[in-house]
Design an enzyme around this catalytic site. Structure first.
Site, short mmCIF file in Angstrom:
data_model
loop_
_atom_site.label_atom_id
_atom_site.label_comp_id
_atom_site.label_asym_id
_atom_site.label_seq_id
_atom_site.Cartn_x
_atom_site.Cartn_y
_atom_site.Cartn_z
N HIS A 34 -14.48 -43.86 -11.13
CA HIS A 34 -13.69 -45.02 -11.55
C HIS A 34 -12.78 -44.64 -12.72
CE1 HIS A 34 -16.30 -48.05 -9.33
NE2 HIS A 34 -17.01 -46.93 -9.26
N ASP A 139 -11.05 -52.61 -13.54
CA ASP A 139 -11.91 -52.28 -12.42
C ASP A 139 -12.58 -53.57 -11.93
OD1 ASP A 139 -14.48 -51.31 -11.04
OD2 ASP A 139 -13.43 -49.43 -11.40
#
Length: 439
Positions: A34, A139
Site C-alpha cells: 500500500h 487508502d
C-alpha cells in the site's frame, strides 16, 4: 510554485506565507504493498507541479522512502513527508505455523495508525487556510483517519483501492447480492472464506462505512487491461467517479546495480523466472524445502527472493528468522539459480530482458491468461510438494502453453506502455483527474 513551512511539533508542518492553488495530501495504509503504490502515485502527481504531502508514522514513512524503486532517490525530495506520532505498537515476528496464513502479526501497526486521525485533521485545516483546495487521496483502509475532511469546505477526498478493479467489482457485486449482469462473462471465483481473519474483516468493515464521504475512487490499473471491470463498477456505483490511473510504478527504470542485475546480465533473454511471494507471506521450513527442491529439479533458471514476512516495524531486526535451505542447495544451483535474501530491486529485475515473471488467481489465470494455478484455493492448507513445484515451473518455462502465456504477458506490457504514452488511455485519464482536482 513556492512553499514555506514551520513546524508545530508532532510531525505537523504548516504551509504559510505563499498561497497555493491546490495541494494533495496522501494517506497510505501501513503495509508495504500500500505504501509503495501511493508513493508512486505521489510522484506522478508531483510531476504536474502540485505540492504533495505524504503522511504516516515515522517508521512507515521511512519504510516507503527506503524501499522506493525505479525513481532517482532525489526525485522524492520535493514530497513533504509528515512523521506523525502514534502510541507505541507491538511488532511481533511472523508465525509461519499460524492457523491462518493472513499476516495477523501486522495488526498492531494497523490499529496504531488509526490514531493518525487527529494530526491529519490538524494538517488538513492548516493547509485549507492557505489553499484554494485540499485534495485527500487515502487508502480504502484509512477512511476513518480522514473522516474530518468532510467538515472542511475546500477539501475533497478520493478513496484509493490497492487491489485490482476485477477484485473490487466482485466485492461490490457480492455486496449487492450478485444481480444479473448483461453481456458480461463473470468467471467462477472461489469463496473468500479463510482469506482474512475475523479481526481484519471487522477492521475493513469499520473503514468502509466512511467511503460514502469520498468524492471518487482511484485504482492502480489501466483500462487497457481491466476496462470491462472498471465499466461494470461505473454502472453499479454511478454516484461516484472512478479513475483508472495506473500503472503507478515507472515504466522506464532508473537503474542501480544490485548484484542480481549483474547475474541477470549473463543470462539469455527471457530465460529466468522471478520467484517472490511478497512481503506478508511466511512459509514453514517444510514448505521452503519443497520449493527449493522443486526449483532445483525443474532445471530452469530462476531468481528467488527468500525473505521472511515484514514486521509491523520493518526496522526492528531482533529475532528475524534466516530461512535455511537444503544443505548444498545454493552450490548445486550455481549458474542456474540465484537466491536473494535482502530487499530486492523488483522493478529492475522484472525490467531486465533476461527475466520472465510467470492475487488474484482468477484474474491472472482465467481472465488475462498469463499465469497458472499451482495449488487451488480449496487446498490452500495443504503442502505444495517439490514435484508440484517442478511441474509448474517446467509447464511455465519449457512448454508451448507457457510460451503462449509469456507472449500474452508481453502483449499486456505493450498495451500498458501504449496506455501511458501521449494520447494513451491511462495518460488521458491521469490528465483528466488532474484537471478535475485543479478545476
Amino acid at each position: 510554485m513556492a512553499s514555506n513551512y514551520k513546524s508545530l511539533g508532532n510531525g505537523t508542518k504548516v504551509f504559510h506565507q505563499i498561497q497555493t492553488q491546490v495541494v494533495v495530501v496522501v494517506v497510505p495504509f501501513p503495509a508495504q504493498g500500500h505504501l509503495n503504490q501511493l508513493l508512486h502515485l505521489s510522484r506522478l502527481i508531483l510531476a504536474y507541479n502540485i505540492p504533495v504531502h505524504f503522511v504516516g508514522t515515522s517508521s512507515h514513512n521511512r519504510q516507503a522512502i527506503v524501499r522506493s524503486q525505479g525513481w532517482d532517490p532525489n526525485s522524492i525530495s520535493n514530497i513533504h513527508f509528515h512523521d506523525f506520532k502514534v502510541p507505541p505498537f507491538l511488532s511481533p515476528l511472523p508465525n509461519p505455523n499460524a492457523e491462518s496464513s493472513f499476516p495477523s502479526h501486522l495488526f498492531p501497526s494497523f490499529e496504531a495508525s488509526s490514531n493518525l486521525r487527529e494530526p491529519v485533521a490538524s494538517l488538513l485545516h492548516s493547509l485549507s487556510s492557505v489553499s484554494r483546495r485540499v485534495v485527500v487521496i487515502h487508502d480504502s483502509l484509512m477512511a476513518s483517519v480522514v473522516q474530518d475532511s468532510i467538515h472542511i469546505p475546500n477539501c475533497e477526498s478520493y478513496t484509493f483501492h490497492s487491489v485490482s478493479a476485477f477484485t473490487m467489482f466482485l466485492y461490490f457485486w457480492d455486496a449487492m447480492g450478485r444481480p444479473p449482469i448483461d453481456n458480461s462473462h463473470i468467471p467462477e471465483v472461489p469463496s473468500l472464506e479463510g482469506c482474512f481473519t475475523t479481526q481484519f474483516i471487522n477492521f475493513i468493515t469499520s473503514q468502509y462505512e466512511f467511503h460514502k464521504f469520498s468524492n471518487g475512487t482511484i485504482y492502480n490499473t489501466s483500462r487497457a487491461i481491466e476496462r470491462p471491470y472498471i465499466e461494470l463498477i461505473e454502472g453499479m456505483i454511478s454516484s461516484k467517479t472512478h479513475w483508472a490511473l495506473g500503472p503507478f510504478n515507472p515504466l522506464s527504470i532508473e537503474k542501480g546495480r544490485h548484484f542480481s542485475l549483474e547475474w541477470l546480465d549473463k543470462q539469455e533473454p527471457k530465460s529466468v523466472m522471478y520467484v517472490s511471494f511478497g512481503t506478508t507471506t511466511a512459509f514453514t521450513e517444510e514448505q521452503i524445502k519443497e520449493l527449493a527442491i522443486g526449483l532445483e529439479q525443474s532445471k530452469q533458471k530462476f531468481i528467488w527472493v527468500l525473505r521472511d514476512a515484514d514486521r509491523g516495524d520493518v526496522f526492528k531486526e531482533d529475532g528475524v528468522r534466516r530461512v535455511e535451505l537444503p544443505k548444498g542447495f545454493e552450490d548445486r544451483v550455481e549458474g542456474i539459480g540465484l537466491v536473494v535474501r535482502d530487499w530486492a530491486p523488483q522493478l529492475e529485475i522484472l525490467g531486465h530482458p533476461s527475466t520472465d515473471q510467470p492475487r488474484n488467481r482468477v484474474l491472472v489465470t482465467e481472465v488475462l491468461k498469463v499465469g497458472l494455478v499451482v495449488k487451488d484455493w480449496a487446498h490452500r492448507n495443504e503442502l505444495v510438494t517439490a514435484s508440484v513445484v517442478e511441474n509448474a515451473v517446467r509447464r511455465l518455462m519449457a512448454t508451448k502453453e507457457g510460451e503462449e502465456m509469456r507472449q500474452r504477458a508481453m502483449n499486456l506490457k505493450i498495451a500498458i506502455l501504449k496506455s501511458k504514452d501521449e494520447g494513451g488511455v491511462s495518460r488521458e485519464e491521469l490528465d483528466s483527474f488532474i484537471a478535475h482536482v485543479t478545476r
